[in-house]
Design a protein around this motif. Structure first.
Motif, PDB file in Angstrom:
ATOM      1  N   VAL A 251     -29.038  18.788  53.778  1.00 47.00           N
ATOM      2  CA  VAL A 251     -30.044  19.474  52.952  1.00 47.00           C
ATOM      3  C   VAL A 251     -29.594  20.915  52.784  1.00 47.00           C
ATOM      4  CG1 VAL A 251     -32.440  20.264  52.809  1.00 47.00           C
ATOM      5  CG2 VAL A 251     -31.932  18.007  53.752  1.00 47.00           C
ATOM      6  N   PHE A 252     -29.544  21.375  51.544  1.00 47.40           N
ATOM      7  CA  PHE A 252     -29.223  22.773  51.264  1.00 47.40           C
ATOM      8  C   PHE A 252     -30.571  23.472  51.076  1.00 47.40           C
ATOM      9  CE2 PHE A 252     -27.249  25.799  47.897  1.00 47.40           C
ATOM     10  CZ  PHE A 252     -27.146  26.800  48.837  1.00 47.40           C
ATOM     11  N   LEU A 253     -30.993  24.183  52.117  1.00 52.77           N
ATOM     12  CA  LEU A 253     -32.353  24.718  52.180  1.00 52.77           C
ATOM     13  C   LEU A 253     -32.442  26.095  51.520  1.00 52.77           C
ATOM     14  CD1 LEU A 253     -35.219  24.238  53.444  1.00 52.77           C
ATOM     15  CD2 LEU A 253     -34.415  25.607  55.378  1.00 52.77           C
ATOM     16  N   ASN A 254     -33.363  26.234  50.583  1.00 52.24           N
ATOM     17  CA  ASN A 254     -33.606  27.514  49.924  1.00 52.24           C
ATOM     18  C   ASN A 254     -35.103  27.658  49.699  1.00 52.24           C
ATOM     19  OD1 ASN A 254     -30.745  28.585  49.198  1.00 52.24           O
ATOM     20  ND2 ASN A 254     -30.698  26.422  48.630  1.00 52.24           N
ATOM     21  N   ARG A 255     -35.791  28.187  50.725  1.00 44.30           N
ATOM     22  CA  ARG A 255     -37.238  28.365  50.641  1.00 44.30           C
ATOM     23  C   ARG A 255     -37.576  29.454  49.629  1.00 44.30           C
ATOM     24  NH1 ARG A 255     -39.879  30.678  54.473  1.00 44.30           N
ATOM     25  NH2 ARG A 255     -38.099  31.969  55.024  1.00 44.30           N
ATOM     26  N   TRP A 256     -38.779  29.391  49.076  1.00 45.41           N
ATOM     27  CA  TRP A 256     -39.196  30.367  48.067  1.00 45.41           C
ATOM     28  C   TRP A 256     -39.099  31.800  48.602  1.00 45.41           C
ATOM     29  CZ3 TRP A 256     -39.408  31.047  43.188  1.00 45.41           C
ATOM     30  CH2 TRP A 256     -40.159  32.087  42.650  1.00 45.41           C
ATOM     31  N   GLU A 257     -39.612  32.020  49.817  1.00 42.52           N
ATOM     32  CA  GLU A 257     -39.597  33.390  50.377  1.00 42.52           C
ATOM     33  C   GLU A 257     -38.156  33.899  50.524  1.00 42.52           C
ATOM     34  OE1 GLU A 257     -41.312  30.895  51.542  1.00 42.52           O
ATOM     35  OE2 GLU A 257     -43.407  31.534  51.648  1.00 42.52           O
ATOM     36  N   PHE A 258     -37.265  32.983  50.846  1.00 42.93           N
ATOM     37  CA  PHE A 258     -35.858  33.369  51.004  1.00 42.93           C
ATOM     38  C   PHE A 258     -35.242  33.735  49.646  1.00 42.93           C
ATOM     39  CE2 PHE A 258     -31.348  31.957  51.111  1.00 42.93           C
ATOM     40  CZ  PHE A 258     -30.867  32.953  51.941  1.00 42.93           C
ATOM     41  N   ILE A 259     -35.563  32.948  48.641  1.00 44.25           N
ATOM     42  CA  ILE A 259     -35.062  33.245  47.292  1.00 44.25           C
ATOM     43  C   ILE A 259     -35.545  34.628  46.844  1.00 44.25           C
ATOM     44  CG2 ILE A 259     -35.300  32.556  44.855  1.00 44.25           C
ATOM     45  CD1 ILE A 259     -35.577  29.628  45.886  1.00 44.25           C
ATOM     46  N   VAL A 260     -36.822  34.909  47.087  1.00 43.12           N
ATOM     47  CA  VAL A 260     -37.380  36.217  46.697  1.00 43.12           C
ATOM     48  C   VAL A 260     -36.671  37.341  47.461  1.00 43.12           C
ATOM     49  CG1 VAL A 260     -39.467  37.655  46.746  1.00 43.12           C
ATOM     50  CG2 VAL A 260     -39.620  35.250  46.012  1.00 43.12           C
ATOM     51  N   ALA A 261     -36.410  37.105  48.736  1.00 37.10           N
ATOM     52  CA  ALA A 261     -35.729  38.133  49.537  1.00 37.10           C
ATOM     53  C   ALA A 261     -34.317  38.398  48.992  1.00 37.10           C
ATOM     54  CB  ALA A 261     -35.664  37.706  50.997  1.00 37.10           C
ATOM     55  N   LEU A 262     -33.626  37.345  48.599  1.00 37.16           N
ATOM     56  CA  LEU A 262     -32.275  37.516  48.022  1.00 37.16           C
ATOM     57  C   LEU A 262     -32.356  38.293  46.704  1.00 37.16           C
ATOM     58  CD1 LEU A 262     -30.251  34.166  48.257  1.00 37.16           C
ATOM     59  CD2 LEU A 262     -29.600  36.395  49.172  1.00 37.16           C
ATOM     60  N   HIS A 263     -33.282  37.892  45.861  1.00 36.41           N
ATOM     61  CA  HIS A 263     -33.461  38.537  44.544  1.00 36.41           C
ATOM     62  C   HIS A 263     -33.749  40.032  44.735  1.00 36.41           C
ATOM     63  CE1 HIS A 263     -34.799  38.740  40.308  1.00 36.41           C
ATOM     64  NE2 HIS A 263     -35.886  39.352  40.731  1.00 36.41           N
ATOM     65  N   LYS A 264     -34.680  40.342  45.631  1.00 37.39           N
ATOM     66  CA  LYS A 264     -35.047  41.752  45.854  1.00 37.39           C
ATOM     67  C   LYS A 264     -33.905  42.519  46.523  1.00 37.39           C
ATOM     68  CE  LYS A 264     -40.058  41.549  46.193  1.00 37.39           C
ATOM     69  NZ  LYS A 264     -41.198  41.572  47.129  1.00 37.39           N
ATOM     70  N   GLY A 265     -33.233  41.861  47.450  1.00 32.11           N
ATOM     71  CA  GLY A 265     -32.104  42.507  48.132  1.00 32.11           C
ATOM     72  C   GLY A 265     -31.024  42.900  47.132  1.00 32.11           C
ATOM     73  N   MET A 266     -30.830  42.070  46.129  1.00 31.27           N
ATOM     74  CA  MET A 266     -29.817  42.386  45.104  1.00 31.27           C
ATOM     75  C   MET A 266     -30.319  43.486  44.179  1.00 31.27           C
ATOM     76  SD  MET A 266     -27.770  38.929  44.170  1.00 31.27           S
ATOM     77  CE  MET A 266     -28.415  37.455  44.926  1.00 31.27           C
ATOM     78  N   GLN A 267     -31.619  43.443  43.847  1.00 32.93           N
ATOM     79  CA  GLN A 267     -32.182  44.526  43.010  1.00 32.93           C
ATOM     80  C   GLN A 267     -31.986  45.869  43.711  1.00 32.93           C
ATOM     81  OE1 GLN A 267     -36.225  43.045  42.659  1.00 32.93           O
ATOM     82  NE2 GLN A 267     -36.006  42.637  40.469  1.00 32.93           N
ATOM     83  N   GLU A 268     -32.279  45.912  45.013  1.00 34.63           N
ATOM     84  CA  GLU A 268     -32.187  47.178  45.768  1.00 34.63           C
ATOM     85  C   GLU A 268     -30.753  47.697  45.846  1.00 34.63           C
ATOM     86  OE1 GLU A 268     -35.878  45.725  48.536  1.00 34.63           O
ATOM     87  OE2 GLU A 268     -33.885  45.911  49.468  1.00 34.63           O
ATOM     88  N   ARG A 269     -29.785  46.777  45.915  1.00 32.68           N
ATOM     89  CA  ARG A 269     -28.389  47.193  46.122  1.00 32.68           C
ATOM     90  C   ARG A 269     -27.582  47.290  44.822  1.00 32.68           C
ATOM     91  NH1 ARG A 269     -30.173  44.283  50.203  1.00 32.68           N
ATOM     92  NH2 ARG A 269     -29.557  44.716  52.350  1.00 32.68           N
ATOM     93  N   GLY A 270     -28.184  46.937  43.692  1.00 34.33           N
ATOM     94  CA  GLY A 270     -27.431  46.972  42.427  1.00 34.33           C
ATOM     95  C   GLY A 270     -26.396  45.863  42.326  1.00 34.33           C
ATOM     96  N   ILE A 271     -26.672  44.724  42.967  1.00 40.51           N
ATOM     97  CA  ILE A 271     -25.775  43.559  42.883  1.00 40.51           C
ATOM     98  C   ILE A 271     -26.328  42.610  41.813  1.00 40.51           C
ATOM     99  CG2 ILE A 271     -24.895  41.540  44.146  1.00 40.51           C
ATOM    100  CD1 ILE A 271     -25.225  43.265  46.740  1.00 40.51           C
ATOM    101  N   VAL A 272     -25.448  42.104  40.970  1.00 38.46           N
ATOM    102  CA  VAL A 272     -25.889  41.211  39.880  1.00 38.46           C
ATOM    103  C   VAL A 272     -25.903  39.758  40.367  1.00 38.46           C
ATOM    104  CG1 VAL A 272     -25.283  40.334  37.585  1.00 38.46           C
ATOM    105  CG2 VAL A 272     -25.072  42.774  38.086  1.00 38.46           C
TER     106      VAL A 272
END
Ligand code: KMH
Ligand code: ZN
Length: 269
Positions: free
Chosen positions: A113-134
């Motif tokens: 199972v390749f696990l990607n919980r909603w909260e984790f996805i949001v954390a990745l999205h926000k982490g990239m927004q904060e760091r300027g990663i596309v």
């Protein structure tokens, strides 16, 4: 735009001796693939024992080495291996790549199972927004496109302001890798987004051709397929990139280089 995914986390060096796993092999692969038409590289690193690793030091060293030797857009995988914990996957962002993958939901992945919980996805999205990663949003099944629309509605556009996604097709447990499914996905892609497509295993060529005909970008590489043709193993990643570039030219959609791709994706030069 052609992305090369040269290594992945699933194949073992013992089974696939031509898989690039050391930094030297990866840099040589990156150079060779850039020469024949790749614009972006999707990287999973391996440790000294050729095992998948999310070690931050190794990731930073890899980003620096690929940047030093090529103009490729450097994308790190935050998917890692199915056994990697969320904390280590989030930690990948601290290596400050140009781009990073962000898988938009949980999917059966063969027997795993390749696990990607909603909260984790949001954390990745926000982490990239904060760091300027596309981000490149990885889509393994059609419902994950709905999840992507929800993410953008609730948490805003990614860094760079442009949405780019990759349809990863043909994973056992995910959507099939065929033209009908790719066409179905097109209806669900957010307005203004660009898309790439990858076919795993024997779906590699059908998905490549379907994406070219549908106006999409393409991803190829030994992460996704080890077979070049029926009964013929892939020689190296550049062989797959060169074939994709040739087919793109035949389709009158010649490959774009790293600079043009940076503008397209909103990656800073
Ligand atoms: N190795 C897979 C479990 C990604 O790179 O973001 C996940 C994967 C997706 O390859
Ligand atoms: Zn990957």
């Amino acid at each position: 735009m052609i992305t090369v995914a040269p290594t992945g986390a699933e194949h073992s060096k013992a089974d696939v001796p031509n898989l690039p796993v050391t930094l030297e092999e990866l840099v040589r692969t990156a150079r060779d693939c850039e020469r024949v038409g790749a614009a972006m590289i999707h990287i999973h690193v391996r440790d000294g024992a050729a095992k998948p690793s999310l070690d931050l030091g190794l990731l930073k060293e890899t980003v620096a080495a690929v940047r030093e030797n090529t103009r490729l857009i450097v994308q790190l995988s935050t998917g890692g291996a199915v056994t990697d914990p969320e904390s280590a996957r989030l930690g990948v962002l601290d290596a400050m790549p140009d781009s990073a993958s962000c898988t938009m939901g949980t999917v059966n992945f063969g027997d795993d199972v390749f696990l990607n919980r909603w909260e984790f996805i949001v954390a990745l999205h926000k982490g990239m927004q904060e760091r300027g990663i596309v981000p490149e949003y990885e889509i393994f099944d059609l419902g994950q496109l709905t999840a992507l629309r929800r993410l953008l509605d609730e948490h805003g556009l990614p860094s760079g302001g442009h949405v780019h996604l990759d349809l990863v097709m043909g994973v056992p447990g995910g959507m099939p890798g065929d033209t009908e499914t790719l066409a179905a996905a097109l209806r669900l892609i957010p307005d203004g987004a660009s898309f790439s497509a990858t076919g795993v295993g024997r779906t590699s060529l059908p998905v490549l051709l379907a994406s070219l005909s549908a106006g999409g970008h393409v991803r190829v590489g030994m992460e996704d397929t080890l077979s070049y043709a029926r009964g013929e193993r892939v020689r190296d990643n550049a062989q797959l990139v060169a074939r994709a570039a040739g087919l793109a030219k035949i389709a009158q959609r010649p490959p774009v280089g790293p600079e043009e791709s940076r503008v397209l994706l909103g990656v800073a030069s």
